[in-house]
Design a protein around this motif. Structure first.
Motif, mmCIF file in Angstrom:
data_model
loop_
_atom_site.group_PDB
_atom_site.id
_atom_site.type_symbol
_atom_site.label_atom_id
_atom_site.label_comp_id
_atom_site.label_asym_id
_atom_site.label_seq_id
_atom_site.Cartn_x
_atom_site.Cartn_y
_atom_site.Cartn_z
ATOM 1 N N SER A 259 0.815 -1.207 0.000
ATOM 2 C CA SER A 259 0.000 0.000 0.000
ATOM 3 C C SER A 259 0.848 1.256 0.000
ATOM 4 C CB SER A 259 -0.928 0.004 1.211
ATOM 5 O OG SER A 259 -1.732 -1.144 1.216
ATOM 6 N N ILE A 260 1.950 1.244 0.779
ATOM 7 C CA ILE A 260 2.837 2.405 0.826
ATOM 8 C C ILE A 260 3.361 2.711 -0.570
ATOM 9 C CG2 ILE A 260 5.069 3.242 1.677
ATOM 10 C CD1 ILE A 260 4.498 1.657 4.255
ATOM 11 N N LEU A 261 3.844 1.682 -1.248
ATOM 12 C CA LEU A 261 4.384 1.893 -2.591
ATOM 13 C C LEU A 261 3.296 2.328 -3.565
ATOM 14 C CD1 LEU A 261 6.949 -1.047 -2.967
ATOM 15 C CD2 LEU A 261 7.354 1.322 -2.291
ATOM 16 N N GLN A 262 2.121 1.761 -3.433
ATOM 17 C CA GLN A 262 1.029 2.136 -4.332
ATOM 18 C C GLN A 262 0.655 3.606 -4.150
ATOM 19 O OE1 GLN A 262 -2.230 -0.578 -4.846
ATOM 20 N NE2 GLN A 262 -3.721 1.083 -4.971
ATOM 21 N N GLU A 395 7.109 -15.645 -10.361
ATOM 22 C CA GLU A 395 6.986 -14.748 -9.215
ATOM 23 C C GLU A 395 8.200 -13.838 -9.060
ATOM 24 O OE1 GLU A 395 6.628 -18.048 -9.041
ATOM 25 O OE2 GLU A 395 4.429 -18.109 -8.973
ATOM 26 N N LEU A 396 9.376 -14.317 -9.485
ATOM 27 C CA LEU A 396 10.603 -13.572 -9.231
ATOM 28 C C LEU A 396 11.098 -12.778 -10.433
ATOM 29 C CD1 LEU A 396 12.591 -16.132 -7.044
ATOM 30 C CD2 LEU A 396 11.275 -14.146 -6.297
ATOM 31 N N VAL A 397 10.708 -13.145 -11.629
ATOM 32 C CA VAL A 397 11.134 -12.365 -12.776
ATOM 33 C C VAL A 397 10.540 -10.963 -12.657
ATOM 34 C CG1 VAL A 397 9.216 -12.898 -14.356
ATOM 35 C CG2 VAL A 397 11.478 -12.440 -15.283
ATOM 36 N N GLY A 398 11.347 -9.963 -12.969
ATOM 37 C CA GLY A 398 10.879 -8.590 -12.854
ATOM 38 C C GLY A 398 11.244 -7.933 -11.538
ATOM 39 N N LYS A 399 11.760 -8.702 -10.572
ATOM 40 C CA LYS A 399 12.207 -8.094 -9.332
ATOM 41 C C LYS A 399 13.503 -7.313 -9.590
ATOM 42 C CE LYS A 399 8.916 -9.881 -6.884
ATOM 43 N NZ LYS A 399 7.843 -9.026 -6.343
ATOM 44 N N TYR A 430 14.024 5.887 -6.285
ATOM 45 C CA TYR A 430 12.597 6.045 -6.584
ATOM 46 C C TYR A 430 12.174 5.076 -7.691
ATOM 47 C CZ TYR A 430 8.368 7.904 -8.707
ATOM 48 O OH TYR A 430 7.111 8.019 -9.259
ATOM 49 N N ILE A 431 12.970 4.992 -8.749
ATOM 50 C CA ILE A 431 12.640 4.096 -9.867
ATOM 51 C C ILE A 431 12.620 2.642 -9.402
ATOM 52 C CG2 ILE A 431 13.347 3.270 -12.151
ATOM 53 C CD1 ILE A 431 12.223 6.139 -12.104
ATOM 54 N N SER A 437 6.920 -2.128 -7.169
ATOM 55 C CA SER A 437 5.574 -1.861 -6.675
ATOM 56 C C SER A 437 4.552 -2.779 -7.337
ATOM 57 C CB SER A 437 5.184 -0.402 -6.929
ATOM 58 O OG SER A 437 4.965 -0.170 -8.309
ATOM 59 N N TYR A 438 3.457 -2.967 -6.639
ATOM 60 C CA TYR A 438 2.342 -3.768 -7.160
ATOM 61 C C TYR A 438 1.798 -3.162 -8.446
ATOM 62 C CZ TYR A 438 -2.281 -6.012 -7.213
ATOM 63 O OH TYR A 438 -3.418 -6.702 -7.574
#
Length: 497
Positions: A259-262, A395-399, A430-431, A437-438
């Motif tokens: 939620s914080i990131l969103q 689940e981990l690709v894109g981290k 920030y990026i 982020s979700y």
């Protein structure tokens, strides 16, 4: 559970002997020492012989205690004495004299507060000078606010005591332990029951003396103080953090970190400042900088990325922000080395997929390459480069994670993509938060993941085309600070107990 409830639970647990009871001593020895001391005081006429009996009916005790402890009543082992009101016709003074008169209003936070002290003159002092309190005693409030307990600092040793409090004279028992004992739910409940039986809400000395308390051996008292002091430190931290967490949860009712990131990426975490340079001007500066780097042959000229269409925009952002593609704010986006690594420590450690953990770089289980491989020095990492996991499980690709080490010490493997942001204009941290982020995952990454042979993949071209909500630079930094502050609160609370 609030901080008071938590402290009460711990005290209750401690006074049942469940927190610590590793002692071969027996409280009977301590009890006999107290009674011998009292007898000597009676013989010396320092205290009067007690006429009332303080016998504990074991059928009435509220819980079991260890066999080497003993149930007693307050009046059996402590001397409780009252204070004295100022004689009729006299008033307390706010002008300082040698004689401090302690009121219930001065009794706060387990001690004495000195911001509004009152005094008496010599004549009043001579009339009530036998009603003082020592720094060896504890105070207990008995009228108005009932049941507050505290210590007397050295500077108030010998101060006069209000009639709305009593002093508890202690011998042979640890004073701090007695304070904890009197603050505990088992004792406070007995105080309140005694008060509720009278028309005027005041706790009498007679009722105080009849209150039952568990008496452990002295060594157990000392250990309990140490353990509870440490727990109180954590309770204080819990209390401070709980306020922040409650505030966070009231604003971010779903998964807290998500939620914080969103909220951050939607421009709802910090207030926009109209004095900040708008992101549109930032983009113009970025374009000029990239043209300069191409002219100086620092980077290669690439085919322009497509303009962002209305259909691509996944959510609204503040008017001072702009949507950009990741490739447009990056200096370089490139794959890592495919050079074979070794577990034997050599010159250059190589970060791999397993080194990206929860948005951070983990330096566990490193592998190495020689510094003379063909990919170096080109593929040395620089401070605040972003590493993006392009191949892994779904689940981990894109981290991703932001490298915060020194320049030219680490390299990275081919299953990772390095994103070198134009740091003068854009915060890589920030990026990185955005990429993890979700919102980014659901709108920019998952729709473009390709799965083959049990592996998920996301290539560099797709990464360049990810669209980013770009705030003004100063706001980017404020967002990063606020995210880190909130996540620190969350992590501290998780680790507090």
């Amino acid at each position: 559970m609030n901080a008071k409830q938590l402290k009460d639970s711990i005290l209750q647990y401690a006074l049942q002997g469940s927190l610590f009871n590793d002692s071969r001593e027996n409280a009977i020895t301590l009890y006999e020492a107290i009674k011998n001391y009292q007898q000597k005081q009676i013989e010396s006429k320092l205290i009067k012989k007690v006429k009332e009996e303080y016998i504990v009916d074991l059928k009435e005790v509220p819980f079991d205690i260890p066999v080497n402890w003993r149930w007693v009543k307050i009046g059996d082992i402590f001397n409780v004495r009252g204070g004295k009101r100022v004689p009729r016709g006299y008033k307390l003074l706010t002008t300082k004299t040698p004689y401090v008169y302690l009121r219930v209003a001065d009794m706060k936070d387990g001690s004495i507060t000195s911001n509004d002290l009152h005094y008496v003159d010599e004549e009043v002092y001579q009339g009530i000078k036998n009603y003082t309190i020592s720094s060896n005693d504890l105070y207990l409030t008995i009228a108005g606010t009932i049941g507050k307990v505290g210590i007397i600092p050295e500077e108030f040793d010998g101060a006069l005591l209000t009639e709305n409090a009593v002093k508890i004279e202690i011998s042979h028992v640890n004073k701090l332990f007695v304070k904890l004992l009197l603050e505990s739910p088992i004792v406070q409940n007995q105080f309140q029951q005694a008060v509720n039986k009278v028309a005027q809400p005041k706790l009498s000395i007679r009722n105080i003396n009849q209150v039952m308390i568990p008496l452990p051996p002295l060594s157990v008292q000392l250990e309990l103080i140490n353990r509870i002091s440490e727990l109180e430190r954590k309770i204080k931290l819990y209390s401070e953090l709980k306020l922040d967490i409650d505030l966070l949860n009231s604003n971010f009712p779903m998964n807290l970190e998500k939620s914080i990131l969103q909220y951050a990426m939607q421009g709802r975490l910090v207030v926009q400042d109209p004095n900040d340079e708008p992101a549109q001007q930032l983009i113009e500066k970025i374009q000029l900088e990239k043209e300069r780097l191409i002219k100086d042959k620092v980077i290669k000229k690439e085919k322009p990325l497509l303009p962002i269409t209305e259909e691509e925009i996944p959510f609204d952002i503040p008017s001072s922000w702009e949507w950009v593609r990741l490739g447009d704010i990056s200096k370089v986006i490139e794959y890592g080395t495919s050079q074979k690594t070794s577990e034997f420590e050599q010159k250059v450690p190589v970060l791999r997929m397993n080194n990206i953990v929860n948005g951070e770089i983990s330096y566990d289980k490193l592998k190495y390459v020689n510094e003379d491989i063909k990919d170096l020095p080109k593929l040395y990492l620089k401070h605040q480069d972003i590493l993006f996991n392009r191949t892994n499980s779904y689940e981990l690709v894109g981290k991703s994670a932001c490298y915060k080490g020194e320049d030219n010490r680490f390299s990275f493997a081919s299953y990772l993509i390095r994103v070198e942001i134009l740091k003068t204009f854009v915060s890589p941290i920030y990026i990185n938060y955005y990429l993890n982020s979700y919102l980014c995952r659901k709108t920019q990454i998952e729709p473009h993941i390709i799965q083959q042979n049990g592996q998920a993949n996301f290539n560099g071209t797709k990464l360049k085309n990810i669209i980013i909500p770009l705030p003004p630079l100063k706001e980017q930094n404020r967002i990063v600070q606020q995210i880190e502050k909130m996540l620190l609160v969350k992590n501290k609370l998780n680790n507090a107990f």
